[in-house]
Design an enzyme around this catalytic site. Sequence first.
Site, PDB file in Angstrom:
ATOM      1  CG  ASP A  22      32.436 -81.034   2.465  1.00  0.00           C
ATOM      2  OD1 ASP A  22      33.099 -80.228   3.156  1.00  0.00           O
ATOM      3  OD2 ASP A  22      31.339 -80.755   1.946  1.00  0.00           O
ATOM      4  CG  ASP A  26      33.091 -76.411   0.965  1.00  0.00           C
ATOM      5  OD1 ASP A  26      33.292 -77.656   1.052  1.00  0.00           O
ATOM      6  OD2 ASP A  26      34.028 -75.589   0.934  1.00  0.00           O
ATOM      7  CG  ASP A  30      36.864 -79.624   4.622  1.00  0.00           C
ATOM      8  OD1 ASP A  30      36.964 -80.441   5.542  1.00  0.00           O
ATOM      9  OD2 ASP A  30      35.762 -79.173   4.215  1.00  0.00           O
ATOM     10  CG  ASP A  99      52.846 -83.043  -3.225  1.00  0.00           C
ATOM     11  OD1 ASP A  99      53.832 -82.835  -3.939  1.00  0.00           O
ATOM     12  OD2 ASP A  99      52.020 -83.947  -3.423  1.00  0.00           O
ATOM     13  CG  ASP A 200      55.018 -82.013  -8.305  1.00  0.00           C
ATOM     14  OD1 ASP A 200      54.240 -82.973  -8.345  1.00  0.00           O
ATOM     15  OD2 ASP A 200      55.106 -81.152  -9.210  1.00  0.00           O
ATOM     16  CD  GLU A 254      55.829 -86.820  -9.744  1.00  0.00           C
ATOM     17  OE1 GLU A 254      54.867 -87.318 -10.309  1.00  0.00           O
ATOM     18  OE2 GLU A 254      56.024 -85.585  -9.685  1.00  0.00           O
ATOM     19  CG  ASP A 328      49.965 -87.721 -10.877  1.00  0.00           C
ATOM     20  OD1 ASP A 328      49.084 -86.848 -10.963  1.00  0.00           O
ATOM     21  OD2 ASP A 328      51.108 -87.488 -10.436  1.00  0.00           O
TER      22      ASP A 328
HETATM   23  C1  NOJ Z   1      53.283 -84.407 -10.629  1.00  0.00           C
HETATM   24  C2  NOJ Z   1      52.020 -84.388  -9.829  1.00  0.00           C
HETATM   25  O1  NOJ Z   1      51.886 -85.592  -9.149  1.00  0.00           O
HETATM   26  C3  NOJ Z   1      50.913 -84.119 -10.798  1.00  0.00           C
HETATM   27  O2  NOJ Z   1      49.641 -84.300 -10.226  1.00  0.00           O
HETATM   28  C4  NOJ Z   1      51.088 -82.730 -11.349  1.00  0.00           C
HETATM   29  O3  NOJ Z   1      50.124 -82.497 -12.334  1.00  0.00           O
HETATM   30  C5  NOJ Z   1      52.477 -82.534 -11.953  1.00  0.00           C
HETATM   31  N1  NOJ Z   1      53.516 -83.095 -11.161  1.00  0.00           N
HETATM   32  C6  NOJ Z   1      52.785 -81.075 -12.082  1.00  0.00           C
HETATM   33  O4  NOJ Z   1      52.966 -80.503 -10.814  1.00  0.00           O
END
Ligand code: NOJ
Length: 552
Positions: A22, A26, A30, A99, A200, A254, A328
């Site tokens: 941060d 806040d 960021d 991303d 993604d 991904e 994740d």
């Molecule tokens: C993969 C992402 O890495 C994850 O964090 C997300 O919840 C799902 N895709 C949906 O976007």
Amino acid sequence: MDKTYWYKDAVFYQIWPRSFKDGDGDGMGDLYGVLEKLDYIRDLGCTAIWFSPLYPSPGVDCGYDVSDYMDISGEFGGMEAFRKVLEGAHERGMKVIMDLVVNHTSTEHEWFLKSRQRIDPYTDYYIWRDPKAGGRLPNNWDSMFGGKAWQWDDVRGQYYLHLFAPEQADLNMDNPLVREEIKKIMTFWLDMGVDGFREDVITFISKREGLPDDKLLPASKGIFHYSHGPRLHEYLSEFRRDVLGKYDCLVLAEAPLVTPKKALEYITESDDNELDMMIQFETMCADCLFVDYVRMPFSLRKLKRRFSSWQKSLEGKGWNMLYLENHDHSRVVSRYGSEEFRGESAKLLACCYLFQKGTPFIFQGQELGMINYPARTLEDYQDVQTLNTRTSLSVQRRLRIYSKASRDHARTPVQWSGKKHAGFSEAEPWFHVNPGYTEINAEDQQKDPQSVLNFYRKAVELRKSIPVVKNGSYREYMPLSGRFYVYERYDTDASLVVICRFSSSPGRFRAPKGIDLSEYELILSNYDDAPLTKRGFDARSWECRVYLKNNK
Ligand code: NOJ
């Protein structure tokens, strides 16, 4: 544009912005915080950064529900702060990838708001369907985040598809107008100077025509009807041809469920390949069955099989993306290592992947050996996936599973110092700080030559300076051992051997035939001394060693 394949020499650092640092007081991470820490990332030896989403978003899935693709959230400092970070990274010789979340948008995105009102050209931007006879859902697919994959919308009077949360509506990629939008977004960021994208769940963007029912349910949720769907190659090629191929950029995809064989359909090494690297999940399932929330005992043999299969299958054909943590998955020390032997096992885990062939990624806090958060109640969790997963089980069982598997463990603030809130923020942080911060933090580790952080620095430095790590072939030894992971990287000039003892109990390491360690130089290890005896050594708890022999 000729590709330079810069990513093959890169070491990436992944920033999950909310919890990194941060800078404006806040309680939320960021880009000002990132600016403060660019030198830290560079000093770790990283040469590139992957930013998890920074776009404006209602935050249902922490930014993976985007409401505007051409802006940076004010919460993170807005576009001005982003430009500074981009410039600051480039000045330090670091690339930046964004991303790109285009399988779905937030239901607060303008496209969705207009689509639900059938305002053209947005009417068919999403996957809308009438109920089936008798008011049944359009098909039987499940959402990845629990419940069914269809949500009724009163405004439009139809269902829309959401493979993730109901607030994340799937885009209709079969609509050429949608693909044009995606290309505009890509162009916008590439023209600004970003160096590529982490895409993604991009392998989900083409759904099977007719959206048929899944006959394999309950296990599969419909996934075989949209993972690597019928027009995926066509769409990825179109993105490469019309936009990505015009820039020297990285396209990292991904890809849940991808196997090495499948990956090679996309990542063959050529200038017009569809993708450059894929984020596979196979090596993240050594303690679970396909998904993190179906727990299994950790199996080193499984992990080794998966590592070796990716290394061998892609040899000379495609390029691996290497990782052990991201936003994740829970912390790898708490999964594949040992919290009791935290320092030792964190260092061993670094060695077990950083010397493989491919491009390594380090997730924020991994370099400190951060561990899972000691949650006690369901209220300790916030993640939409966690809280909607395995909800039919008793609270006790859920808590047991989440304590190992929840994504929230990776999302606690980075532990910068032993000061209040772990030095992450002056204000109360948006999410729990792991109470372990007084023991595990960057400030202390910077000063300690034996720290996990300094070990990572050394390992990264070695990886970058030894050519056989980039280009050499891979060979695994002792594949049947349930305690040792031993691999070699070799070419005509050199041989590098990595030995990792995955156990809290000591055990004898006998060098396999063909490796005489007395001919090698020890270049890295996680114990101060590393005595050798004839044909091996007595390995201590979570001991790892890296040996190098130059043939010239
Ligand atoms: C993969 C992402 O890495 C994850 O964090 C997300 O919840 C799902 N895709 C949906 O976007």
